[in-house]
Design a protein around this motif. Structure first.
Motif, PDB file in Angstrom:
ATOM      1  N   VAL A   1       0.836  -1.205   0.000  1.00 59.40           N
ATOM      2  CA  VAL A   1       0.000   0.000   0.000  1.00 59.40           C
ATOM      3  C   VAL A   1       0.872   1.257   0.000  1.00 59.40           C
ATOM      4  CG1 VAL A   1      -1.668   1.327   1.385  1.00 59.40           C
ATOM      5  CG2 VAL A   1      -2.002  -1.114   1.012  1.00 59.40           C
ATOM      6  N   GLY A   2       2.030   1.189   0.624  1.00 59.03           N
ATOM      7  CA  GLY A   2       2.919   2.350   0.676  1.00 59.03           C
ATOM      8  C   GLY A   2       3.941   2.423  -0.441  1.00 59.03           C
ATOM      9  N   THR A   3       4.095   1.354  -1.221  1.00 57.91           N
ATOM     10  CA  THR A   3       5.159   1.322  -2.233  1.00 57.91           C
ATOM     11  C   THR A   3       4.657   1.117  -3.657  1.00 57.91           C
ATOM     12  OG1 THR A   3       5.485  -1.068  -1.972  1.00 57.91           O
ATOM     13  CG2 THR A   3       6.793   0.383  -0.545  1.00 57.91           C
ATOM     14  N   ALA A   4       3.382   0.931  -3.847  1.00 56.29           N
ATOM     15  CA  ALA A   4       2.825   0.640  -5.173  1.00 56.29           C
ATOM     16  C   ALA A   4       3.095   1.784  -6.149  1.00 56.29           C
ATOM     17  CB  ALA A   4       1.317   0.406  -5.062  1.00 56.29           C
ATOM     18  N   PRO A   5       3.331   1.460  -7.417  1.00 51.10           N
ATOM     19  CA  PRO A   5       3.550   2.504  -8.425  1.00 51.10           C
ATOM     20  C   PRO A   5       2.359   3.451  -8.583  1.00 51.10           C
ATOM     21  CG  PRO A   5       4.208   0.371  -9.298  1.00 51.10           C
ATOM     22  CD  PRO A   5       3.535   0.117  -7.976  1.00 51.10           C
ATOM     23  N   VAL A   6       1.139   2.927  -8.415  1.00 50.54           N
ATOM     24  CA  VAL A   6      -0.049   3.777  -8.471  1.00 50.54           C
ATOM     25  C   VAL A   6      -0.867   3.524  -7.216  1.00 50.54           C
ATOM     26  CG1 VAL A   6      -2.254   4.187  -9.647  1.00 50.54           C
ATOM     27  CG2 VAL A   6      -0.169   3.916 -10.983  1.00 50.54           C
ATOM     28  N   ARG A   7      -1.239   4.634  -6.574  1.00 48.82           N
ATOM     29  CA  ARG A   7      -2.088   4.571  -5.386  1.00 48.82           C
ATOM     30  C   ARG A   7      -3.268   5.516  -5.610  1.00 48.82           C
ATOM     31  NH1 ARG A   7       0.123   6.850  -1.083  1.00 48.82           N
ATOM     32  NH2 ARG A   7      -1.057   5.615   0.384  1.00 48.82           N
ATOM     33  N   LEU A   8      -4.455   4.981  -5.509  1.00 53.69           N
ATOM     34  CA  LEU A   8      -5.667   5.797  -5.580  1.00 53.69           C
ATOM     35  C   LEU A   8      -6.230   5.837  -4.164  1.00 53.69           C
ATOM     36  CD1 LEU A   8      -7.328   4.212  -8.771  1.00 53.69           C
ATOM     37  CD2 LEU A   8      -5.663   6.075  -8.665  1.00 53.69           C
ATOM     38  N   VAL A   9      -6.300   7.019  -3.581  1.00 58.07           N
ATOM     39  CA  VAL A   9      -6.722   7.155  -2.185  1.00 58.07           C
ATOM     40  C   VAL A   9      -7.966   8.038  -2.132  1.00 58.07           C
ATOM     41  CG1 VAL A   9      -6.043   7.872   0.144  1.00 58.07           C
ATOM     42  CG2 VAL A   9      -4.315   6.964  -1.447  1.00 58.07           C
ATOM     43  N   PHE A  10      -8.979   7.545  -1.432  1.00 57.73           N
ATOM     44  CA  PHE A  10     -10.245   8.261  -1.299  1.00 57.73           C
ATOM     45  C   PHE A  10     -10.668   8.240   0.167  1.00 57.73           C
ATOM     46  CE2 PHE A  10     -10.066   6.002  -5.347  1.00 57.73           C
ATOM     47  CZ  PHE A  10     -10.095   7.075  -6.234  1.00 57.73           C
ATOM     48  N   ALA A  11     -11.316   9.305   0.614  1.00 56.89           N
ATOM     49  CA  ALA A  11     -11.761   9.361   2.007  1.00 56.89           C
ATOM     50  C   ALA A  11     -13.137  10.007   2.079  1.00 56.89           C
ATOM     51  CB  ALA A  11     -10.765  10.137   2.853  1.00 56.89           C
ATOM     52  N   GLN A  12     -13.884   9.586   3.107  1.00 59.40           N
ATOM     53  CA  GLN A  12     -15.218  10.151   3.320  1.00 59.40           C
ATOM     54  C   GLN A  12     -15.640   9.892   4.762  1.00 59.40           C
ATOM     55  OE1 GLN A  12     -17.991   9.673   0.154  1.00 59.40           O
ATOM     56  NE2 GLN A  12     -19.751   9.549   1.537  1.00 59.40           N
ATOM     57  N   HIS A  13     -16.474  10.760   5.270  1.00 55.50           N
ATOM     58  CA  HIS A  13     -17.024  10.615   6.616  1.00 55.50           C
ATOM     59  C   HIS A  13     -18.337   9.849   6.551  1.00 55.50           C
ATOM     60  CE1 HIS A  13     -19.275  11.778  10.253  1.00 55.50           C
ATOM     61  NE2 HIS A  13     -18.088  11.712  10.809  1.00 55.50           N
ATOM     62  N   MET A  14     -18.565   8.997   7.553  1.00 53.80           N
ATOM     63  CA  MET A  14     -19.829   8.268   7.695  1.00 53.80           C
ATOM     64  C   MET A  14     -20.395   8.550   9.083  1.00 53.80           C
ATOM     65  SD  MET A  14     -18.865   4.505   6.170  1.00 53.80           S
ATOM     66  CE  MET A  14     -20.528   3.864   6.363  1.00 53.80           C
ATOM     67  N   ALA A  15     -21.709   8.507   9.204  1.00 53.15           N
ATOM     68  CA  ALA A  15     -22.347   8.680  10.505  1.00 53.15           C
ATOM     69  C   ALA A  15     -22.238   7.409  11.345  1.00 53.15           C
ATOM     70  CB  ALA A  15     -23.813   9.068  10.328  1.00 53.15           C
TER      71      ALA A  15
ATOM     72  N   ARG B   1     -11.060   5.720   4.891  1.00 53.52           N
ATOM     73  CA  ARG B   1     -10.072   5.982   3.841  1.00 53.52           C
ATOM     74  C   ARG B   1      -9.773   4.673   3.129  1.00 53.52           C
ATOM     75  NH1 ARG B   1      -4.453   7.482   5.748  1.00 53.52           N
ATOM     76  NH2 ARG B   1      -4.106   5.270   5.457  1.00 53.52           N
ATOM     77  N   MET B   2      -9.975   4.680   1.824  1.00 53.51           N
ATOM     78  CA  MET B   2      -9.711   3.488   1.027  1.00 53.51           C
ATOM     79  C   MET B   2      -8.563   3.778   0.083  1.00 53.51           C
ATOM     80  SD  MET B   2     -12.066   1.366  -1.569  1.00 53.51           S
ATOM     81  CE  MET B   2     -11.554  -0.265  -2.069  1.00 53.51           C
ATOM     82  N   THR B   3      -7.616   2.837   0.022  1.00 50.79           N
ATOM     83  CA  THR B   3      -6.481   2.951  -0.888  1.00 50.79           C
ATOM     84  C   THR B   3      -6.456   1.761  -1.827  1.00 50.79           C
ATOM     85  OG1 THR B   3      -5.195   4.113   0.808  1.00 50.79           O
ATOM     86  CG2 THR B   3      -3.961   3.149  -1.033  1.00 50.79           C
ATOM     87  N   PHE B   4      -6.385   2.036  -3.113  1.00 49.35           N
ATOM     88  CA  PHE B   4      -6.118   1.031  -4.132  1.00 49.35           C
ATOM     89  C   PHE B   4      -4.629   1.132  -4.428  1.00 49.35           C
ATOM     90  CE2 PHE B   4     -10.538   2.044  -4.788  1.00 49.35           C
ATOM     91  CZ  PHE B   4     -11.133   0.869  -5.213  1.00 49.35           C
ATOM     92  N   ALA B   5      -3.875   0.076  -4.196  1.00 45.02           N
ATOM     93  CA  ALA B   5      -2.438   0.029  -4.485  1.00 45.02           C
ATOM     94  C   ALA B   5      -2.248  -0.912  -5.664  1.00 45.02           C
ATOM     95  CB  ALA B   5      -1.675  -0.458  -3.262  1.00 45.02           C
ATOM     96  N   LEU B   6      -1.681  -0.396  -6.761  1.00 46.76           N
ATOM     97  CA  LEU B   6      -1.706  -1.127  -8.023  1.00 46.76           C
ATOM     98  C   LEU B   6      -0.351  -1.158  -8.714  1.00 46.76           C
ATOM     99  CD1 LEU B   6      -4.846   0.848  -9.114  1.00 46.76           C
ATOM    100  CD2 LEU B   6      -4.878  -1.555  -8.454  1.00 46.76           C
ATOM    101  N   ASP B   7      -0.081  -2.259  -9.386  1.00 46.55           N
ATOM    102  CA  ASP B   7       1.065  -2.378 -10.276  1.00 46.55           C
ATOM    103  C   ASP B   7       0.620  -3.177 -11.487  1.00 46.55           C
ATOM    104  OD1 ASP B   7       3.583  -2.188 -11.370  1.00 46.55           O
ATOM    105  OD2 ASP B   7       4.477  -3.735 -10.101  1.00 46.55           O
ATOM    106  N   GLY B   8       1.226  -2.886 -12.617  1.00 40.29           N
ATOM    107  CA  GLY B   8       0.874  -3.597 -13.836  1.00 40.29           C
ATOM    108  C   GLY B   8       1.644  -3.056 -15.009  1.00 40.29           C
ATOM    109  N   THR B   9       1.182  -3.409 -16.183  1.00 44.31           N
ATOM    110  CA  THR B   9       1.806  -2.921 -17.405  1.00 44.31           C
ATOM    111  C   THR B   9       1.631  -1.407 -17.484  1.00 44.31           C
ATOM    112  OG1 THR B   9      -0.219  -3.176 -18.666  1.00 44.31           O
ATOM    113  CG2 THR B   9       1.283  -5.096 -18.601  1.00 44.31           C
ATOM    114  N   ALA B  10       2.392  -0.768 -18.338  1.00 40.40           N
ATOM    115  CA  ALA B  10       2.280   0.688 -18.509  1.00 40.40           C
ATOM    116  C   ALA B  10       0.852   1.068 -18.907  1.00 40.40           C
ATOM    117  CB  ALA B  10       3.287   1.176 -19.543  1.00 40.40           C
ATOM    118  N   ALA B  11       0.251   0.284 -19.794  1.00 35.93           N
ATOM    119  CA  ALA B  11      -1.122   0.579 -20.218  1.00 35.93           C
ATOM    120  C   ALA B  11      -2.099   0.452 -19.057  1.00 35.93           C
ATOM    121  CB  ALA B  11      -1.526  -0.352 -21.366  1.00 35.93           C
ATOM    122  N   PHE B  12      -1.944  -0.583 -18.231  1.00 35.53           N
ATOM    123  CA  PHE B  12      -2.817  -0.776 -17.072  1.00 35.53           C
ATOM    124  C   PHE B  12      -2.694   0.407 -16.107  1.00 35.53           C
ATOM    125  CE2 PHE B  12      -3.244  -2.264 -12.656  1.00 35.53           C
ATOM    126  CZ  PHE B  12      -4.551  -2.724 -12.672  1.00 35.53           C
ATOM    127  N   LEU B  13      -1.466   0.819 -15.815  1.00 33.58           N
ATOM    128  CA  LEU B  13      -1.263   1.926 -14.873  1.00 33.58           C
ATOM    129  C   LEU B  13      -1.817   3.232 -15.422  1.00 33.58           C
ATOM    130  CD1 LEU B  13       2.288   1.042 -13.531  1.00 33.58           C
ATOM    131  CD2 LEU B  13       0.060   0.547 -12.491  1.00 33.58           C
TER     132      LEU B  13
END
Length: 153
Positions: free
Chosen positions: A13-27, A115-127
């Motif tokens: 999660v901390g070293t992936a070439p691409v990280r998509l991080v999103f956060a939101q508050h819930m009740a 907070r949700m993190t997508f940690a991703l690695d793949g081909t150049a096209a995938f990234l």
């Protein structure tokens, strides 16, 4: 065609070439959110509209998304009520090489900061595609968290 991805651990999660991080508050309280994420796997399609099927497996989950994408996953961390993380082991998504999703839950007043993190690695096209779809993935995350919050009330 399904392909096996590189087995990575939670540190990815901390070293992936691409990280998509999103956060939101819930009740809803962190304990309720954690239960919905980690223990009510079969309930995911009821609040996450991209998910058509979610089934717990020995040590993981089998997930199917709209459009036919499939994931076989291994749970990497299930530390209630603050952390739920899983690794994609097998998918039919072309170009993926390694994939971890991490949900972090923190108390926020009487609710939860998610907070949700997508940690991703793949081909150049995938990234490249992963970077381009960031807005849509963010919208899907926000919609899912909003629907889950309604469901938990």
């Amino acid at each position: 065609m399904a392909q096996r991805l590189r087995p990575v651990g939670p540190e990815f999660v901390g070293t992936a070439p691409v990280r998509l991080v999103f956060a939101q508050h819930m009740a809803a309280a962190p304990e309720s959110v954690f239960h919905a994420l980690a223990e009510d796997v079969a309930g995911w399609p009821e609040w996450f509209t991209a998910v058509t099927s979610a089934r717990p497996t020995e040590g993981g989950r089998d997930i199917r998304l709209r459009g036919g994408t499939r994931f076989q996953e291994t749970v990497l961390a299930g530390r209630a009520p603050e952390l739920y993380a899983y690794r994609v082991d097998v998918t039919n998504m072309p170009g993926a090489r390694a994939w971890v999703e991490e949900w972090r839950l923190a108390p926020a007043g009487t609710g939860t900061r998610v907070r949700m993190t997508f940690a991703l690695d793949g081909t150049a096209a995938f990234l490249l595609v992963c970077r381009l779809i960031r807005p849509g993935v963010g919208r899907a995350f926000r919609d899912a968290v909003t629907a889950l919050d309604r469901r938990l009330r």
